[in-house]
Design a protein around this motif. Structure first.
Motif, PDB file in Angstrom:
ATOM      1  N   PRO A 176       0.804  -1.231   0.000  1.00  0.00           N
ATOM      2  CA  PRO A 176       0.000   0.000   0.000  1.00  0.00           C
ATOM      3  C   PRO A 176       0.834   1.276   0.000  1.00  0.00           C
ATOM      4  O   PRO A 176       0.489   2.249  -0.686  1.00  0.00           O
ATOM      5  CB  PRO A 176      -0.832  -0.132   1.280  1.00  0.00           C
ATOM      6  CG  PRO A 176      -0.939  -1.608   1.508  1.00  0.00           C
ATOM      7  CD  PRO A 176       0.369  -2.175   1.051  1.00  0.00           C
ATOM      8  N   ALA A 177       1.925   1.305   0.759  1.00  0.00           N
ATOM      9  CA  ALA A 177       2.752   2.514   0.793  1.00  0.00           C
ATOM     10  C   ALA A 177       3.411   2.767  -0.557  1.00  0.00           C
ATOM     11  O   ALA A 177       3.536   3.920  -0.998  1.00  0.00           O
ATOM     12  CB  ALA A 177       3.810   2.391   1.889  1.00  0.00           C
ATOM     13  N   LEU A 179       2.181   1.779  -3.493  1.00  0.00           N
ATOM     14  CA  LEU A 179       1.119   2.198  -4.409  1.00  0.00           C
ATOM     15  C   LEU A 179       0.752   3.663  -4.190  1.00  0.00           C
ATOM     16  O   LEU A 179       0.492   4.398  -5.156  1.00  0.00           O
ATOM     17  CB  LEU A 179      -0.107   1.306  -4.234  1.00  0.00           C
ATOM     18  CG  LEU A 179       0.082  -0.164  -4.650  1.00  0.00           C
ATOM     19  CD1 LEU A 179      -1.161  -0.973  -4.322  1.00  0.00           C
ATOM     20  CD2 LEU A 179       0.420  -0.263  -6.136  1.00  0.00           C
ATOM     21  N   ARG A 180       0.744   4.110  -2.932  1.00  0.00           N
ATOM     22  CA  ARG A 180       0.465   5.529  -2.672  1.00  0.00           C
ATOM     23  C   ARG A 180       1.547   6.406  -3.293  1.00  0.00           C
ATOM     24  O   ARG A 180       1.254   7.446  -3.897  1.00  0.00           O
ATOM     25  CB  ARG A 180       0.380   5.785  -1.162  1.00  0.00           C
ATOM     26  CG  ARG A 180      -0.930   5.361  -0.526  1.00  0.00           C
ATOM     27  CD  ARG A 180      -1.087   5.956   0.863  1.00  0.00           C
ATOM     28  NE  ARG A 180      -0.030   5.527   1.774  1.00  0.00           N
ATOM     29  CZ  ARG A 180      -0.085   4.410   2.506  1.00  0.00           C
ATOM     30  NH1 ARG A 180      -1.141   3.603   2.418  1.00  0.00           N
ATOM     31  NH2 ARG A 180       0.900   4.090   3.319  1.00  0.00           N
ATOM     32  N   ALA A 181       2.795   5.999  -3.141  1.00  0.00           N
ATOM     33  CA  ALA A 181       3.888   6.783  -3.720  1.00  0.00           C
ATOM     34  C   ALA A 181       3.803   6.804  -5.241  1.00  0.00           C
ATOM     35  O   ALA A 181       4.062   7.834  -5.878  1.00  0.00           O
ATOM     36  CB  ALA A 181       5.230   6.210  -3.268  1.00  0.00           C
ATOM     37  N   ARG A 183       1.218   6.821  -7.008  1.00  0.00           N
ATOM     38  CA  ARG A 183       0.135   7.694  -7.471  1.00  0.00           C
ATOM     39  C   ARG A 183       0.604   9.130  -7.679  1.00  0.00           C
ATOM     40  O   ARG A 183      -0.098   9.929  -8.311  1.00  0.00           O
ATOM     41  CB  ARG A 183      -1.039   7.635  -6.489  1.00  0.00           C
ATOM     42  CG  ARG A 183      -1.848   6.344  -6.608  1.00  0.00           C
ATOM     43  CD  ARG A 183      -3.217   6.472  -5.954  1.00  0.00           C
ATOM     44  NE  ARG A 183      -3.149   6.477  -4.504  1.00  0.00           N
ATOM     45  CZ  ARG A 183      -3.182   5.380  -3.741  1.00  0.00           C
ATOM     46  NH1 ARG A 183      -3.276   4.184  -4.306  1.00  0.00           N
ATOM     47  NH2 ARG A 183      -3.133   5.469  -2.429  1.00  0.00           N
ATOM     48  N   THR A 184       1.784   9.478  -7.163  1.00  0.00           N
ATOM     49  CA  THR A 184       2.318  10.826  -7.397  1.00  0.00           C
ATOM     50  C   THR A 184       2.986  10.937  -8.763  1.00  0.00           C
ATOM     51  O   THR A 184       3.308  12.049  -9.203  1.00  0.00           O
ATOM     52  CB  THR A 184       3.356  11.198  -6.320  1.00  0.00           C
ATOM     53  OG1 THR A 184       4.534  10.378  -6.467  1.00  0.00           O
ATOM     54  CG2 THR A 184       2.785  11.008  -4.914  1.00  0.00           C
TER      55      THR A 184
END
Length: 286
Positions: A176-177, A179-181, A183-184
């Motif tokens: 998850p971490a 994937l969040r990164a 998205r930038t």
């Protein structure tokens, strides 16, 4: 075994860029280094982009060992081997070396030094295979097989452990971490004039730009793309790199006996092969 993503045209293209990237500043050519890691497992089990420079050098050395052993066999039998493309360093884009990419672009690297005479001489003399008949073909096949066998023997000292390590990294793609990164990435790339939905989309755009660039513009396009990629992937690597280092610490605990074997045998076996065939163990350096 998981196959690490090497730079290639990605299969999921994003929209075409709305503007060509600006030319990046000209830089010096990539260099070579002969400095070995303080721990040989870092060469076999890379956890950072910079560590993959050692892995690339190891990959090249094993391929050169195959060619050197085949060439030695060919000299012994007085035959010539087929010409082959030069050996090159191949990057691991699943562990991107962002400092190197920012400086040299997406695919430019140091030139692999030519192997010594012991590794390349194939001058034919009278004997097996003169005249190009089936005897020569059989001799060529035997020599190529001898080269493959020498490389396999060297690679077998670490390949199974390395394969398990690369498999261990695969779940990070869905962390998850991470994937969040990731998205930038589209917004950052847009700031560099590149429209792409994701990393694969970026590589598709990069491939298109490189294929269509005028020859005199290609180096600048390569460097600009590399600069954009490195800038936009730094937040991702800020998450992935510490995670990979933690995974490796756990992996080495779980595979302690195999790691001890690599530490004890890998570098001596590389040095023996280098002395036998006149090879150099070198690594790309920024």
């Amino acid at each position: 075994m998981a196959v690490l993503a090497l730079f290639a045209a990605a299969c999921t293209a994003g929209p075409a860029p709305h503007a060509a990237p600006p030319a990046a500043a000209r830089t010096s050519a990539a260099r070579l280094s002969a400095a070995l890691p303080d721990d040989p497992v870092r060469m076999v089990l890379p956890a950072t982009g910079a560590e993959t420079r050692w892995t690339q050098g190891l990959d090249v050395f094993v391929r050169q060992e195959a060619r050197a052993a085949a060439a030695s066999c060919a000299r012994e039998h007085g035959i010539a081997l087929p010409a082959r493309a030069p050996v090159t360093f191949i990057r691991y884009y699943e562990l991107p070396d962002l400092d190197f990419v920012a400086r040299h672009g997406l695919s430019e690297s140091a030139a692999v030094p030519a192997a010594g005479p012991a590794a390349t001489g194939t001058g034919a003399r009278g004997g097996i295979g003169d005249g190009g008949g089936s005897g020569e073909s059989a001799a060529v096949r035997r020599c190529l097989a001898e080269g493959t066998g020498a490389a396999t023997a060297l690679r077998d000292t670490y390949a199974a452990l390395q394969g398990r390590w690369f498999d261990t990294l695969v779940p990070l793609r869905h962390d998850p971490a991470v994937l969040r990164a990731l998205r930038t990435l589209p917004g950052c790339l847009a700031g560099h004039g590149i429209r792409a939905r994701d990393e694969n989309g970026f590589f598709a755009v990069a491939d298109t730009q490189e294929q269509t660039a005028a020859p005199d513009r290609l180096p600048a396009v390569e460097r600009a793309l590399g600069s954009a990629y490195a800038d936009c992937m730094r937040p991702v690597e800020a998450v992935r790199e510490p995670a990979r280092l933690r995974l490796r610490a756990r992996f080495l605990t779980d595979h302690a006996a195999e790691a001890r074997t690599v530490r004890a045998t890998l570098v001596p076996s590389l040095h023996r092969a280098a002395r036998q065939h006149g090879l150099s163990l070198v690594f790309p350096a920024p």
